[in-house]
Structures are given as C-alpha cells and as structure tokens.
Design an enzyme around this catalytic site. Structure first.
Site, PDB file in Angstrom:
ATOM      1  N   SER A   1       2.478  -7.107  -3.142  1.00 37.35           N
ATOM      2  CA  SER A   1       2.014  -7.926  -2.020  1.00 37.35           C
ATOM      3  C   SER A   1       0.776  -8.722  -2.409  1.00 37.35           C
ATOM      4  O   SER A   1      -0.074  -8.249  -3.156  1.00 37.35           O
ATOM      5  CB  SER A   1       1.679  -7.043  -0.816  1.00 37.35           C
ATOM      6  OG  SER A   1       1.156  -7.832   0.240  1.00 37.35           O
TER       7      SER A   1
ATOM      8  N   LYS B   1       6.220  -0.591   0.933  1.00 31.02           N
ATOM      9  CA  LYS B   1       6.091  -2.057   1.011  1.00 31.02           C
ATOM     10  C   LYS B   1       6.778  -2.586   2.270  1.00 31.02           C
ATOM     11  O   LYS B   1       6.295  -3.527   2.917  1.00 31.02           O
ATOM     12  CB  LYS B   1       6.714  -2.697  -0.240  1.00 31.02           C
ATOM     13  CG  LYS B   1       6.729  -4.253  -0.226  1.00 31.02           C
ATOM     14  CD  LYS B   1       5.335  -4.827  -0.029  1.00 31.02           C
ATOM     15  CE  LYS B   1       5.232  -6.289  -0.398  1.00 31.02           C
ATOM     16  NZ  LYS B   1       6.166  -7.206   0.208  1.00 31.02           N
TER      17      LYS B   1
ATOM     18  N   HIS C   1       4.446  -1.962   5.055  1.00 32.20           N
ATOM     19  CA  HIS C   1       3.382  -2.971   4.903  1.00 32.20           C
ATOM     20  C   HIS C   1       3.814  -4.280   5.539  1.00 32.20           C
ATOM     21  O   HIS C   1       3.069  -4.901   6.314  1.00 32.20           O
ATOM     22  CB  HIS C   1       3.084  -3.169   3.419  1.00 32.20           C
ATOM     23  CG  HIS C   1       2.329  -4.424   3.088  1.00 32.20           C
ATOM     24  ND1 HIS C   1       2.909  -5.676   3.098  1.00 32.20           N
ATOM     25  CD2 HIS C   1       1.029  -4.627   2.753  1.00 32.20           C
ATOM     26  CE1 HIS C   1       2.010  -6.593   2.771  1.00 32.20           C
ATOM     27  NE2 HIS C   1       0.862  -5.975   2.555  1.00 32.20           N
ATOM     28  N   ASN C   2       5.038  -4.718   5.237  1.00 32.24           N
ATOM     29  CA  ASN C   2       5.520  -5.984   5.785  1.00 32.24           C
ATOM     30  C   ASN C   2       5.710  -5.912   7.291  1.00 32.24           C
ATOM     31  O   ASN C   2       5.484  -6.895   8.007  1.00 32.24           O
ATOM     32  CB  ASN C   2       6.833  -6.385   5.106  1.00 32.24           C
ATOM     33  CG  ASN C   2       6.612  -6.944   3.715  1.00 32.24           C
ATOM     34  OD1 ASN C   2       5.616  -6.647   3.069  1.00 32.24           O
ATOM     35  ND2 ASN C   2       7.543  -7.741   3.235  1.00 32.24           N
TER      36      ASN C   2
ATOM     37  N   GLU D   1       2.445  -6.337   8.734  1.00 29.48           N
ATOM     38  CA  GLU D   1       2.127  -7.761   8.573  1.00 29.48           C
ATOM     39  C   GLU D   1       2.738  -8.577   9.717  1.00 29.48           C
ATOM     40  O   GLU D   1       2.065  -9.451  10.300  1.00 29.48           O
ATOM     41  CB  GLU D   1       2.669  -8.231   7.227  1.00 29.48           C
ATOM     42  CG  GLU D   1       2.457  -9.688   6.899  1.00 29.48           C
ATOM     43  CD  GLU D   1       3.132 -10.055   5.587  1.00 29.48           C
ATOM     44  OE1 GLU D   1       3.902 -11.041   5.561  1.00 29.48           O
ATOM     45  OE2 GLU D   1       2.914  -9.350   4.584  1.00 29.48           O
TER      46      GLU D   1
END
Length: 484
Positions: free
Chosen positions: A130, A185, A188-189, A192
């Site tokens: 990222s 991840k 995480h997204n 986001e």
C-alpha cells in the site's frame, strides 16, 4: 552491473516500475519482465537507464538472471493473470525458490496458490503493498504472508524498501500463514473505503449546509492536519480543495460525482458477513459508491423528490468543531470494526496475527496512515487479547469526548437532507455496542413464532434453549437452525 539479480519483478505498470526503482535505490539489482516487451525496452532506456536493472523479454530469461534462491515478484492484475504467470514461471524454478504476489489479490486465491505451490516445493508469499505510486517509489507499507520459510530471504529487500517510522522501524513485518498478508491488505483497503467516505460526508456538510467555499474548506482541512485528524487522506483532501482548474475554479467541483471501485471493499464486507462481524461503516462506504454510480437515476429522482430546505443559523466554527469530532469518532469506529474482523479471521483461519505490529505497518507509507495508529499499537501492546478497540481506555475516552458533537452533526445532516451513511452507521454501531439490552429478544421471539427457531431466557443459563407454541396450533418440534 551485477551478474545476477537479487530479485525479479513481472509487471511494469505504475506500481511495478516504482517498486523496481525503489529496490535498486536501496542497493539491489532487479531483473524485470513485462508481457508487452516494448514496456521493458522503454523502461530500460528511460527511467532505468544506467541503473542496476536487467531487462528480460521472456520469463525464461528473467529466471536465468536470478540469484538462488530465486525470488520472483508478480505485480500484475489480480485474478487469472496471476495464475497464468505462476504456471509459466513455476516449472522454471527449483525447490526452495520463491514466488511473491504483490497485487490486490483476494485472500482465498492466495490460500489456493500457497497450497498448490507447496506441493511442488516452491514457496509462495502473498503480500499486500500500500502507498500508491509515491509510496511504491519512496517507501510503501508491505504486508507479507504465506510460506514463513521464505521470509528470511525476502526480509532484507522488503524491509529496506518499506516506509520507516520512529527509530527507523520498517512498515513491514511477517503477517502469518497462507493468505493472511492479503487478508490484512484487504481490511486495510476496507478501512480506506470508510475513511474516504467519512471525509466526503464531512465535505458535503461543510459545502451544502455551512455554505463553505473550496478555499475555506482547504483552510479547515489544513487546520485539522495539525490535530487529531492528521492523516494522509486528510492531507491530500486539503491539497485537492486548493487545486484550481484552468478557469480558476476549484477543480474538485468540476469532477463528475460517480466513484469507482476495484472490489477490495466489497470483499471486506462479504468476508465480514461470512464471519458474522458487524462491519457496518465499511459496508455503507461500499454501498455509497454504488449509489454514486447510479448518476442518471439520481438525476431523475431529484426531479421528483425535494428534501428539506437547508437551514443553518448556528455558529459555524462550533459546528466545524463538531464535524471534526464526528469524523474522528467515526474513524475510530472504522478501525475498531476492521480490527474486530481481523481478530475473528485469526480464529477462523488459525492465523497468529500481531495486531500491534499491523498498526505499526500502517503508520507509514500506506494510504490509511494516520496519527492515531500509534495509539492502536499501544492498545494491543498493553492488551493483546483486547476484544474491541473501543474498550481500550484511550479510545474509550476519545469516543466519549466526541459524543455530543457527533450526535449534533448527524442530526444536522438528517434535518437538512444530507446523506451521511458512514457517519450515521458509525454512531448506530456505537449505540448498539454500548447497549446492555437490545430489542433482539423480540426478533428471536418472531423467529421462534414463525420458524420454531427457539430462544434463550434471561433467567436460565446460556446454551439452554426453549420453544413456545405461540398460536396453540403448533407442536413441540423445533428447528435445528438456531445459531448464536
């Protein structure tokens, strides 16, 4: 130039090119390949000219140019393309060699590839990366998982190119087995998605209710950057608000209001449903993008429905402070839900996730980097078994202090017809989470009434189930589908 490369990379799009340049700048020699060989030639004669980068027109050439154990990193589009390159490269490798997938891959695919390559003696790493274009070049957040036997071989490269925080700590550490790196991840997204939607809702209130110009909003986001809302996304929002179009108007106001998505937010929501974790804010953020894509329908609907007339007569600065509180508290909820999902996934998939280390990995380089990630690390360092981030004393006080402003903002938005799905879902989750007795007792009675799904009683031990013949026409037979 070295005779052999330390690592090979396939896929010279924006992220791939910049990761290669990052690796080379840290002293590593990199062999590169791309399906379109003209990209290899253009790169070698352009940005890579004179650097320790070896251009390869075939995967055979790429593998031949690597030191052992060979390390090949794929930076290609997630999905079938990854399998195509694995099928091409794996037969050229020896046992103990390593394939790394650095794309936005769905974690079940990583699990499958990990198991398949393990049978052949090839180590597979699924690694989230990222930071976008800039992060890839100067230092991204890297989240590797998969074959732990391969970690010592890739660790020097990954930790060298990763972003650094206090005490030169790299924003990269081993996540766990199988698809755990890509799972983290994915979360995480999802966070986001939530962060971006929250900021967009704050912008909508400032613009449509408070009547603020882009320049005024730029000043506000700049002020917030010096406080508790300091983050990469807040920082770029400040810059976006100040960017002018050719005619001098704010460029942001000339952009069509339809948002795209690549699927990682959707995966996060689906996984949360599968694991029974209430990921409400991120779910609303995904759906908000879906609503935005219905532009033509919204234009037509706007002709038929009129909301309340905008009416704000209060103190603007006081309301801006309240928006700041609402944004901050909602952001905490987003992270709390994301961490709850990772905690449940750790149990489900037998991953030993280090939540404090994950917070550290997200403190620099990545899109969701923000000032309070250090506090998340402290929370899990103090209590690795923390059930929910909201229970940590620091975050408990922070959310408590924001309650008045948070509620004021949601009320203001609803009363003025401004959609705030993420902020309002955040406070609904908070109110549900802090409520000792929810109305689910009625819901379970309804389920028992029409489906004999049984219920538990408040005056009996947990795990003891009861059924009532509500109509007098039913029998004693109960359904076995009751699920706590």
């Amino acid at each position: 130039m070295a005779d052999k490369a330390d690592i090979g990379l396939v896929g010279l799009a924006v992220m791939g090119e910049n990761l290669v340049l990052n690796m080379e700048s840290r002293g590593f020699t990199v062999a590169v390949h791309n399906r379109s060989t003209d990209k290899v030639d253009n790169f070698i004669e352009g940005r890579a000219k004179g650097k320790n980068i070896i251009g390869c027109h075939t995967v055979e050439d790429l593998v031949a140019n690597l030191k052992t154990p060979r390390k090949v990193m794929l930076m290609v589009k997630a999905g079938p393309v990854v399998d195509i390159f694995i099928d091409k490269i794996a037969p050229l490798l020896d046992k103990g060699d390593i394939i790394i997938d650095g794309g936005n891959t769905h974690f079940p695919d990583t699990d499958r590839r990990f198991a398949s390559l393990k049978e052949k003696g090839i180590h597979f790493i699924g690694s989230g990366v990222s930071g976008g274009e800039e992060g890839a070049l100067t230092g991204p957040s890297i989240m590797p998982g998969g074959a732990v036997e391969a970690w010592e071989s890739v660790k020097p490269i990954f930790q060298a190119i990763a972003a650094k925080v206090e005490n030169d700590e790299p924003c990269c550490d081993w996540i766990g087995d199988g698809g755990s790196g890509h799972f983290v991840k994915m979360v995480h997204n999802g966070i986001e998605y939530g962060d971006m939607q929250l900021i967009c809702e704050a912008y909508s209130i400032m613009k449509n209710v408070l009547g603020m110009s882009a320049d005024e909003m730029q000043e506000t986001f700049a002020q917030w950057e010096n406080g508790k809302l300091s983050s990469y996304l807040n920082e770029i929002t400040r810059d976006i608000m100040g960017y002018k179009d050719e005619d001098g108007s704010a460029l942001v106001e000339n952009i069509l209001d339809t948002a795209g998505q690549k699927g990682t937010g959707k995966w996060t929501g689906i996984t949360a449903l599968d694991l029974g974790v209430p990921l409400t804010l991120i779910g609303e953020a995904v759906f908000a993008r879906c609503v935005s894509s219905q532009k033509e329908e919204r234009v037509e609907a706007s002709k038929h429905f009129k909301g309340p007339k905008i009416n704000f007569t209060g103190d603007k600065q006081e309301m801006l402070d309240a928006i700041c509180d609402a944004l901050y508290a909602s952001k905490i909820i987003s992270y709390a839900q994301g961490y709850a999902l990772m905690k449940e996934a750790g149990k489900e998939y037998n991953w030993r996730l280090n939540f404090g280390a994950i917070a550290l990995m997200w403190r620099g380089g990545c899109i969701i980097r923000s000032s309070f990630l250090g506090k998340i690390k402290e929370a899990f360092d103090n209590n690795p078994n923390l059930s929910n981030l909201l229970i940590d004393p620091y975050f408990q006080k922070e959310v408590d202090d924001c309650q008045v402003g948070w509620r004021k903002v949601v009320a203001l938005a609803i009363n003025n017809g401004i959609a705030v799905p993420a902020i309002s879902s955040a406070i609904s989750y908070f109110d549900g989470y802090r409520t000792e007795r929810l109305p689910a007792n009625l819901l379970q009675a309804q389920r028992d009434y029409f489906g004999a799904h049984t219920y538990e009683r408040i005056d009996k031990p947990r795990g003891e189930f009861f059924h009532t013949n509500w109509t007098g026409r039913g029998g004693d037979t109960t359904s076995n589908s009751y699920n706590v």
